[in-house]
Scaffold this active site. Structure first.
Site, mmCIF file in Angstrom:
data_model
loop_
_atom_site.group_PDB
_atom_site.id
_atom_site.type_symbol
_atom_site.label_atom_id
_atom_site.label_comp_id
_atom_site.label_asym_id
_atom_site.label_seq_id
_atom_site.Cartn_x
_atom_site.Cartn_y
_atom_site.Cartn_z
ATOM 1 N N ARG A 23 12.010 -5.844 4.383
ATOM 2 C CA ARG A 23 11.661 -4.416 4.414
ATOM 3 C C ARG A 23 12.623 -3.621 5.301
ATOM 4 O O ARG A 23 12.972 -4.033 6.397
ATOM 5 C CB ARG A 23 10.235 -4.207 4.926
ATOM 6 C CG ARG A 23 9.946 -2.711 5.069
ATOM 7 C CD ARG A 23 8.514 -2.361 5.107
ATOM 8 N NE ARG A 23 7.769 -3.042 6.144
ATOM 9 C CZ ARG A 23 6.453 -2.941 6.288
ATOM 10 N NH1 ARG A 23 5.768 -2.195 5.441
ATOM 11 N NH2 ARG A 23 5.839 -3.584 7.244
ATOM 12 N N ARG A 83 -9.789 0.941 8.556
ATOM 13 C CA ARG A 83 -9.348 -0.413 8.831
ATOM 14 C C ARG A 83 -10.386 -1.216 9.610
ATOM 15 O O ARG A 83 -10.185 -2.391 9.895
ATOM 16 C CB ARG A 83 -8.097 -0.312 9.694
ATOM 17 C CG ARG A 83 -6.925 -1.112 9.238
ATOM 18 C CD ARG A 83 -5.829 -0.722 10.200
ATOM 19 N NE ARG A 83 -4.633 -1.433 10.023
ATOM 20 C CZ ARG A 83 -3.581 -0.963 9.363
ATOM 21 N NH1 ARG A 83 -3.630 0.183 8.747
ATOM 22 N NH2 ARG A 83 -2.481 -1.665 9.325
ATOM 23 N N ARG A 122 -0.449 -8.990 13.350
ATOM 24 C CA ARG A 122 -1.042 -7.968 12.473
ATOM 25 C C ARG A 122 -1.863 -8.626 11.363
ATOM 26 O O ARG A 122 -2.922 -8.122 10.987
ATOM 27 C CB ARG A 122 0.060 -7.092 11.860
ATOM 28 C CG ARG A 122 0.683 -6.155 12.887
ATOM 29 C CD ARG A 122 2.006 -5.593 12.421
ATOM 30 N NE ARG A 122 1.934 -4.907 11.150
ATOM 31 C CZ ARG A 122 2.983 -4.680 10.367
ATOM 32 N NH1 ARG A 122 4.188 -5.098 10.734
ATOM 33 N NH2 ARG A 122 2.828 -4.038 9.247
ATOM 34 N N ARG A 146 11.356 -1.854 10.994
ATOM 35 C CA ARG A 146 10.266 -1.353 11.827
ATOM 36 C C ARG A 146 10.086 -2.221 13.071
ATOM 37 O O ARG A 146 10.193 -3.433 13.006
ATOM 38 C CB ARG A 146 8.954 -1.350 11.011
ATOM 39 C CG ARG A 146 8.538 0.037 10.574
ATOM 40 C CD ARG A 146 7.444 0.037 9.565
ATOM 41 N NE ARG A 146 6.214 -0.629 9.964
ATOM 42 C CZ ARG A 146 5.102 -0.641 9.221
ATOM 43 N NH1 ARG A 146 5.094 -0.011 8.049
ATOM 44 N NH2 ARG A 146 4.029 -1.260 9.615
ATOM 45 N N LYS A 186 0.837 -1.216 0.000
ATOM 46 C CA LYS A 186 0.000 0.000 0.000
ATOM 47 C C LYS A 186 0.866 1.258 0.000
ATOM 48 O O LYS A 186 0.641 2.171 -0.791
ATOM 49 C CB LYS A 186 -0.924 0.017 1.224
ATOM 50 C CG LYS A 186 -1.876 -1.167 1.309
ATOM 51 C CD LYS A 186 -2.788 -1.063 2.516
ATOM 52 C CE LYS A 186 -2.075 -1.083 3.851
ATOM 53 N NZ LYS A 186 -1.385 -2.354 4.172
HETATM 54 P P1 AP5 Z 1 4.843 -1.667 1.841
HETATM 55 O O1 AP5 Z 1 4.582 -0.753 0.716
HETATM 56 O O2 AP5 Z 1 5.611 -1.161 3.015
HETATM 57 O O3 AP5 Z 1 3.485 -2.388 2.311
HETATM 58 P P2 AP5 Z 1 2.265 -1.839 3.177
HETATM 59 O O4 AP5 Z 1 1.033 -2.447 2.607
HETATM 60 O O5 AP5 Z 1 2.339 -0.365 3.295
HETATM 61 O O6 AP5 Z 1 2.578 -2.554 4.547
HETATM 62 P P3 AP5 Z 1 2.484 -2.019 6.032
HETATM 63 O O7 AP5 Z 1 3.187 -3.043 6.883
HETATM 64 O O8 AP5 Z 1 2.934 -0.603 6.144
HETATM 65 O O9 AP5 Z 1 0.943 -2.108 6.259
HETATM 66 P P4 AP5 Z 1 0.198 -2.098 7.587
HETATM 67 O O10 AP5 Z 1 -1.166 -1.828 7.107
HETATM 68 O O11 AP5 Z 1 0.348 -3.276 8.450
HETATM 69 O O12 AP5 Z 1 0.959 -0.992 8.450
HETATM 70 P P5 AP5 Z 1 0.581 0.467 8.865
HETATM 71 O O13 AP5 Z 1 1.829 1.238 8.881
HETATM 72 O O14 AP5 Z 1 -0.573 0.952 8.093
HETATM 73 O O15 AP5 Z 1 5.609 -2.955 1.241
HETATM 74 C C1 AP5 Z 1 6.109 -3.969 2.095
HETATM 75 C C2 AP5 Z 1 7.535 -4.386 1.656
HETATM 76 O O16 AP5 Z 1 7.441 -5.066 0.409
HETATM 77 C C3 AP5 Z 1 8.496 -3.203 1.395
HETATM 78 O O17 AP5 Z 1 9.789 -3.607 1.762
HETATM 79 C C4 AP5 Z 1 8.409 -2.968 -0.117
HETATM 80 O O18 AP5 Z 1 9.631 -2.456 -0.623
HETATM 81 C C5 AP5 Z 1 8.125 -4.369 -0.635
HETATM 82 N N1 AP5 Z 1 7.203 -4.414 -1.763
HETATM 83 C C6 AP5 Z 1 6.098 -3.650 -1.976
HETATM 84 N N2 AP5 Z 1 5.466 -4.037 -3.101
HETATM 85 C C7 AP5 Z 1 6.184 -5.087 -3.604
HETATM 86 C C8 AP5 Z 1 6.038 -5.924 -4.780
HETATM 87 N N3 AP5 Z 1 5.026 -5.758 -5.637
HETATM 88 N N4 AP5 Z 1 6.968 -6.908 -4.975
HETATM 89 C C9 AP5 Z 1 8.001 -7.082 -4.101
HETATM 90 N N5 AP5 Z 1 8.211 -6.313 -3.007
HETATM 91 C C10 AP5 Z 1 7.301 -5.328 -2.750
HETATM 92 O O19 AP5 Z 1 0.053 0.260 10.366
HETATM 93 C C11 AP5 Z 1 0.951 -0.077 11.411
HETATM 94 C C12 AP5 Z 1 0.197 -0.156 12.738
HETATM 95 O O20 AP5 Z 1 -0.381 1.131 13.048
HETATM 96 C C13 AP5 Z 1 -0.995 -1.115 12.783
HETATM 97 O O21 AP5 Z 1 -0.595 -2.437 13.056
HETATM 98 C C14 AP5 Z 1 -1.843 -0.508 13.901
HETATM 99 O O22 AP5 Z 1 -1.264 -0.789 15.166
HETATM 100 C C15 AP5 Z 1 -1.679 0.989 13.647
HETATM 101 N N6 AP5 Z 1 -2.686 1.518 12.715
HETATM 102 C C16 AP5 Z 1 -2.454 2.044 11.464
HETATM 103 N N7 AP5 Z 1 -3.588 2.437 10.887
HETATM 104 C C17 AP5 Z 1 -4.584 2.158 11.772
HETATM 105 C C18 AP5 Z 1 -5.991 2.309 11.743
HETATM 106 N N8 AP5 Z 1 -6.614 2.829 10.672
HETATM 107 N N9 AP5 Z 1 -6.693 1.897 12.824
HETATM 108 C C19 AP5 Z 1 -6.095 1.388 13.911
HETATM 109 N N10 AP5 Z 1 -4.757 1.213 14.009
HETATM 110 C C20 AP5 Z 1 -4.004 1.586 12.946
HETATM 111 MG MG MG Z 2 2.701 0.977 4.880
#
Ligand code: AP5
Ligand code: MG
Length: 215
Positions: free
Chosen positions: A125, A86, A169, A158, A13
């Protein structure tokens, strides 16, 4: 354009949101990045958030909705939401706040990735602690190993990318996503993206879907 990206942790994402924003001049609003910035401040609120984020738990809905409202409502440009909503209450609250401002969400893209590919993405990552840019040791390496291209800072893993937290997660995602998918499917403007391909190929698919949608 006002777009939201749904999908499991590690589905790309953040990576694709950045490219969508560059292509169409939009603002990237990543709920996780916003929360991590508060967490890194070391304030009492940041300490509290750490307990949720570093244990793979969702931050409570009321807090999350208010935080995103503050970030969304002042925007004069279009945006890409990454990581929000979410839960079903968050999705409903988002609809209400955008409707009240006469700026409804126009497209929801749901990223689907096979579990093996997800595991490889987590394992490699790396992120910049300064600008939060995302890299991968194999699929998206920085120009100099271990160093952010933009900030020159040493890349880190991270806190919530430890295997046991990643597992938590993913389970949390599986428990909360079905009602949101049903909600947006019913509202329309909902499209599924096969995000298992390479980063560049997924970008082509995503940009093509967006262009067709807004034609
Ligand atoms: P990346 O682009 O980083 O993936 P992502 O989908 O952004 O993954 P996240 O781990 O950031 O998602 P998340 O939803 O768990 O975390 P968030 O920060 O929102 O890609 C991943 C890796 O793969 C990278 O190394 C990239 O280079 C590689 N890659 C990407 N595409 C690729 C491809 N096509 N092929 C190969 N490699 C690829 O949330 C973190 C925490 O915050 C949550 O757990 C929760 O505690 C809290 N939180 C956040 N939002 C909320 C909410 N709305 N409500 C409640 N709690 C929340
Ligand atoms: Mg992300």
């Amino acid at each position: 354009m006002r777009i939201a990206l749904l999908g499991p942790p590690g589905s790309g994402k953040g990576t694709q949101a950045q490219r969508i924003c560059e292509a169409f001049g939009l603002v990237h609003l990543a709920s996780g990045d916003i929360l991590r910035a508060v967490k890194a401040s070391g304030s009492p609120l940041g300490q509290k958030l750490r307990e949720f984020i570093d244990n793979g738990l969702l931050v409570p809905d009321d807090f999350m909705v208010e935080l995103m409202r503050q970030n969304i409502l002042g925007l004069s440009r279009g945006f890409v939401l990454d990581g929000f909503p979410r839960t079903l209450p968050q999705a409903r609250a988002l609809s209400r706040m955008l409707f009240e401002n006469d700026r409804p969400l126009m497209l929801v893209l749901n990223f689907v990735v096979d579990p093996e590919a997800l595991a490889r993405r987590f394992a490699g990552r790396r992120v910049c602690p300064v600008c939060q840019a995302v890299y991968h040791v194999d699929s998206q390496p920085p120009r100099v190993a271990g160093i952010c291209d933009k900030e020159g800072a040493k890349l880190i893993i991270r806190d919530d990318d430890r295997p046991e937290v990643v597992q938590k997660r993913i389970v949390t995602f599986q428990q909360t996503m079905a009602p949101i998918v049903a909600y947006y499917t019913q509202l329309g403007n909902f499209k599924t993206i096969d995000a298992s391909a390479t980063i560049d190929d997924v970008t082509k698919i995503v940009l093509d879907k967006i262009r067709r949608h807004f034609e």
